[in-house]
Design an enzyme around this catalytic site. Structure first.
Site, short mmCIF file in Angstrom:
data_model
loop_
_atom_site.label_atom_id
_atom_site.label_comp_id
_atom_site.label_asym_id
_atom_site.label_seq_id
_atom_site.Cartn_x
_atom_site.Cartn_y
_atom_site.Cartn_z
N GLU A 143 -4.76 15.63 -49.48
CA GLU A 143 -4.72 14.63 -48.38
C GLU A 143 -6.21 13.84 -48.10
O GLU A 143 -7.02 14.75 -47.67
CB GLU A 143 -4.09 14.82 -47.09
CG GLU A 143 -3.84 13.86 -46.03
CD GLU A 143 -3.27 14.57 -44.75
OE1 GLU A 143 -2.87 13.71 -44.03
OE2 GLU A 143 -3.34 15.70 -44.57
N HIS A 175 8.34 14.66 -47.97
CA HIS A 175 7.90 13.88 -47.16
C HIS A 175 7.26 12.43 -47.64
O HIS A 175 7.21 12.28 -48.91
CB HIS A 175 6.85 14.54 -46.44
CG HIS A 175 5.58 15.05 -47.00
ND1 HIS A 175 4.58 14.37 -47.55
CD2 HIS A 175 5.31 16.32 -47.60
CE1 HIS A 175 3.80 15.11 -48.31
NE2 HIS A 175 4.35 16.07 -48.27
N TYR A 189 6.10 21.72 -53.17
CA TYR A 189 6.33 22.86 -52.34
C TYR A 189 7.47 23.62 -53.08
O TYR A 189 8.70 22.92 -53.33
CB TYR A 189 6.86 22.44 -51.09
CG TYR A 189 5.82 21.44 -50.48
CD1 TYR A 189 4.54 21.85 -49.72
CD2 TYR A 189 6.13 20.18 -50.41
CE1 TYR A 189 3.65 20.92 -49.21
CE2 TYR A 189 5.05 19.18 -50.04
CZ TYR A 189 4.12 19.53 -49.22
OH TYR A 189 3.09 18.74 -48.81
N ASP A 246 -4.43 22.20 -43.72
CA ASP A 246 -4.34 20.94 -43.13
C ASP A 246 -4.94 20.79 -41.74
O ASP A 246 -4.55 21.47 -40.88
CB ASP A 246 -2.94 20.39 -43.08
CG ASP A 246 -2.73 19.08 -42.64
OD1 ASP A 246 -3.50 18.50 -42.04
OD2 ASP A 246 -1.60 18.56 -42.96
N HIS A 262 0.87 7.89 -43.76
CA HIS A 262 1.13 7.24 -42.34
C HIS A 262 -0.24 6.82 -41.53
O HIS A 262 -1.51 7.18 -42.06
CB HIS A 262 1.44 8.46 -41.72
CG HIS A 262 0.59 9.67 -41.31
ND1 HIS A 262 -0.51 9.61 -40.62
CD2 HIS A 262 0.70 10.79 -41.88
CE1 HIS A 262 -1.18 10.77 -40.57
NE2 HIS A 262 -0.43 11.57 -41.54
N HIS A 276 4.93 22.24 -41.79
CA HIS A 276 4.10 22.36 -40.57
C HIS A 276 4.03 23.97 -39.80
O HIS A 276 4.14 24.18 -38.88
CB HIS A 276 4.81 21.38 -39.28
CG HIS A 276 4.82 19.97 -39.62
ND1 HIS A 276 5.37 19.04 -38.88
CD2 HIS A 276 3.91 19.30 -40.46
CE1 HIS A 276 5.18 17.86 -39.53
NE2 HIS A 276 4.11 17.90 -40.37
N ASP A 321 -0.94 28.54 -12.18
CA ASP A 321 -2.00 27.56 -11.77
C ASP A 321 -2.94 27.23 -12.59
O ASP A 321 -3.99 26.72 -12.24
CB ASP A 321 -2.33 27.96 -10.38
CG ASP A 321 -3.23 29.36 -10.65
OD1 ASP A 321 -3.20 29.91 -11.76
OD2 ASP A 321 -4.03 29.69 -9.63
N GLU A 329 -1.20 11.55 -49.07
CA GLU A 329 -0.93 13.05 -49.24
C GLU A 329 0.22 13.71 -49.72
O GLU A 329 1.17 14.01 -49.30
CB GLU A 329 -0.87 13.49 -47.84
CG GLU A 329 0.03 12.76 -46.93
CD GLU A 329 -0.09 13.26 -45.23
OE1 GLU A 329 0.10 14.56 -45.20
OE2 GLU A 329 -0.02 12.64 -44.46
N HIS A 364 -0.38 10.58 -36.28
CA HIS A 364 0.27 9.71 -36.64
C HIS A 364 0.42 8.46 -35.71
O HIS A 364 0.97 8.45 -34.53
CB HIS A 364 1.84 10.51 -36.39
CG HIS A 364 2.09 11.53 -37.43
ND1 HIS A 364 3.02 12.43 -37.43
CD2 HIS A 364 1.20 11.88 -38.67
CE1 HIS A 364 2.83 13.27 -38.26
NE2 HIS A 364 1.81 12.91 -39.02
N ARG A 368 -0.88 20.48 -51.42
CA ARG A 368 -0.74 19.10 -50.79
C ARG A 368 -2.37 18.62 -50.72
O ARG A 368 -3.16 19.65 -50.55
CB ARG A 368 -0.35 19.11 -49.25
CG ARG A 368 -0.37 17.78 -48.79
CD ARG A 368 0.59 17.41 -47.43
NE ARG A 368 -0.12 18.47 -46.39
CZ ARG A 368 0.80 19.65 -45.94
NH1 ARG A 368 1.91 19.79 -46.68
NH2 ARG A 368 0.41 20.18 -45.06
N ASP A 379 -7.65 13.76 -40.51
CA ASP A 379 -6.35 14.50 -41.18
C ASP A 379 -6.65 14.62 -42.60
O ASP A 379 -6.39 13.63 -43.68
CB ASP A 379 -5.19 13.36 -40.79
CG ASP A 379 -3.76 14.31 -41.26
OD1 ASP A 379 -3.65 15.31 -41.52
OD2 ASP A 379 -2.72 13.54 -40.99
#
Length: 436
Positions: A400, A343, A381, A253, A347, A236, A33, A377, A354, A398, A264
């Site tokens: 960004e 990638h 890797y 990130d 975006h 991710h 609940d 970005e 996104h 990365r 972002d």
């Protein structure tokens, strides 16, 4: 609430006659609940600003009272347990509804709202219960044709037009975006100042999200990524449970959500004081690609062209590092670089991290225009493999930033977070020097 009124006016201004139905989000059970923290549906928020669950907005182009809300009623007992409700009167007084009714009246009023309307603006497939009510109502109106009542003969998805509106940020939105990115940047700066060898990823996550909340953000705009060492090669990664070691890089990130908008930002920095060896060399490549991609952000260019530019610079760097062999053009043609950069470079960004809006128009990448907001970005890797020099194994990088296109170029909304090696190392030396 003028920002929402102006949006509704823009949306309805040239909309052919009909009725628009936009539902709010529902609460989602977390366990037994208890519920997950409520987050309003972005389409509904964009047009209404109304913050409660289960509501329904009805918009009527050309009508004397175009904005109708159906909302949860005032309920003293429920308010004792779960908080004060806005109610129909509050929906009109505080959120500008021309008419507002208790949600319980919605099933009985929908037929009257739709009868003799030429079209229905509604997005099927997002709310099955409402889909059933809407389609059953339309079917019922069709059955009353001999009574002189007509059902809508056309159903149009309103989110197509709304997506184009959301793609272009207005002057109303810029101060909200500035605050969003300011809070997001402060979270990253807090992490850069706090990180020490021996800490755990979740400690850094806690510090970032504490900074977001204390500065007024509702919550993170998405799952915060705090990835040390080889974890950064997982795009991710959200476990955030590993111990940080000297000599590793730490990829973060993270972005705050403020007034519905999400930041972002990604930064990668040493757990210790300095970038060293292969990590430094790889970081320089990513930084070179990212800065060139940001510099290319201007009206008339495209995200596809910016991505291609980043891929070329990353590929040149991978060959310089000895990770790839052959010529740059061959590597781009065969896409061997995708083992290390898999990638896109950017975006759309806005109410959703996104965000919505078409990336291609008439089969081509759409030209950038003032008001568009997006990420830049690039990254590299390195998963352990026989073809990768051992010194690169377990490195993930990365960088960004969030970019707003202006009439004469762009504005980097997240430039407050350092990304050049000398600036990061200066901040890290200061942080490590303050260790007790």
């Amino acid at each position: 609430m003028d920002i929402f009124r102006r949006r509704r006016e823009r949306f309805l201004a040239d909309l052919p006659p009909g009725v628009v139905i936009i539902p709010a989000a529902h609460e989602v059970t977390r366990s037994n609940d208890t519920e997950f923290p409520f987050r309003q549906d972005s389409w509904f928020h964009y047009l209404t600003g109304f913050p409660e669950p289960d509501a329904v907005a009805v918009l009527r182009p050309g009508h004397a009272k175009p904005f109708v809300l159906f909302v949860r009623p005032k309920d003293r007992e429920r308010e004792i347990w779960t908080g004060i409700r806005i109610g129909p009167e509050g929906a009109m007084e505080r959120y500008g509804a021309d008419e507002a009714y208790p949600l319980s009246e919605w099933p009985n009023r929908i037929a009257g709202l739709l009868e003799n309307q030429p079209r229905l603006y509604y997005a099927l497939g997002r709310d099955r219960t409402l889909d059933t009510l809407v389609t059953d109502t339309v079917a019922g109106l069709r059955a009353r044709g001999r009574q002189g009542i007509e059902a809508p003969v056309e159903m149009v998805d309103p989110t197509r037009k709304l997506a184009e509106m959301r793609l272009f940020k207005t002057a109303d939105e810029v101060p909200l975006l500035e605050k969003t990115f300011e809070i997001s940047a402060e979270g990253h700066l807090a992490a850069m100042r706090l990180t020490k060898p021996g800490m755990y990823e979740y400690e850094i996550q806690a510090a970032i999200e504490y900074e977001f909340r204390r500065r007024g953000a509702s919550y993170p705009g998405y799952g915060t990524i705090v990835a040390g060492g080889g974890n950064a090669a997982i795009l991710h990664y959200v476990e955030n449970s590993a111990r940080l070691e000297d000599g590793q890089l730490l990829l973060i990130d993270a972005g705050a959500e403020y007034a519905g908008y999400s930041g972002d930002i990604t930064r990668t920095f040493p757990v210790g004081q300095r970038f060293e060896g292969a990590a430094r060399a790889a970081y320089e490549v990513v930084l070179r690609a990212q800065e060139a991609a940001v510099a290319a952000c201007r009206p008339g260019n495209t995200l596809e062209a910016i991505h291609d530019l980043a891929c070329r610079i990353l590929t040149e760097g991978l060959i310089e590092l000895g990770v790839l062999r052959g010529s740059v053009d061959e590597a781009l043609e065969t896409k061997t670089f995708r083992e290390y950069y898999m990638h896109g470079t950017g975006h759309w960004l806005g109410l959703d991290v996104h965000d919505v809006g078409a990336y291609r128009v008439d089969g081509k990448s759409r030209p950038l225009e003032p008001g568009m907001l997006f990420t830049v970005e690039p990254g590299l890797y390195f998963h352990p493999s026989s073809d990768t020099p051992a010194e690169f194994h377990g490195i993930g990088i990365r960088i960004e930033d969030d970019i707003l296109i202006t009439a004469d170029g762009h504005r980097n909304m997240t430039a407050a977070v350092p990304k050049r090696i000398e600036d990061i190392e200066a901040l890290r030396r200061e942080a490590m020097g303050s260790a007790v």
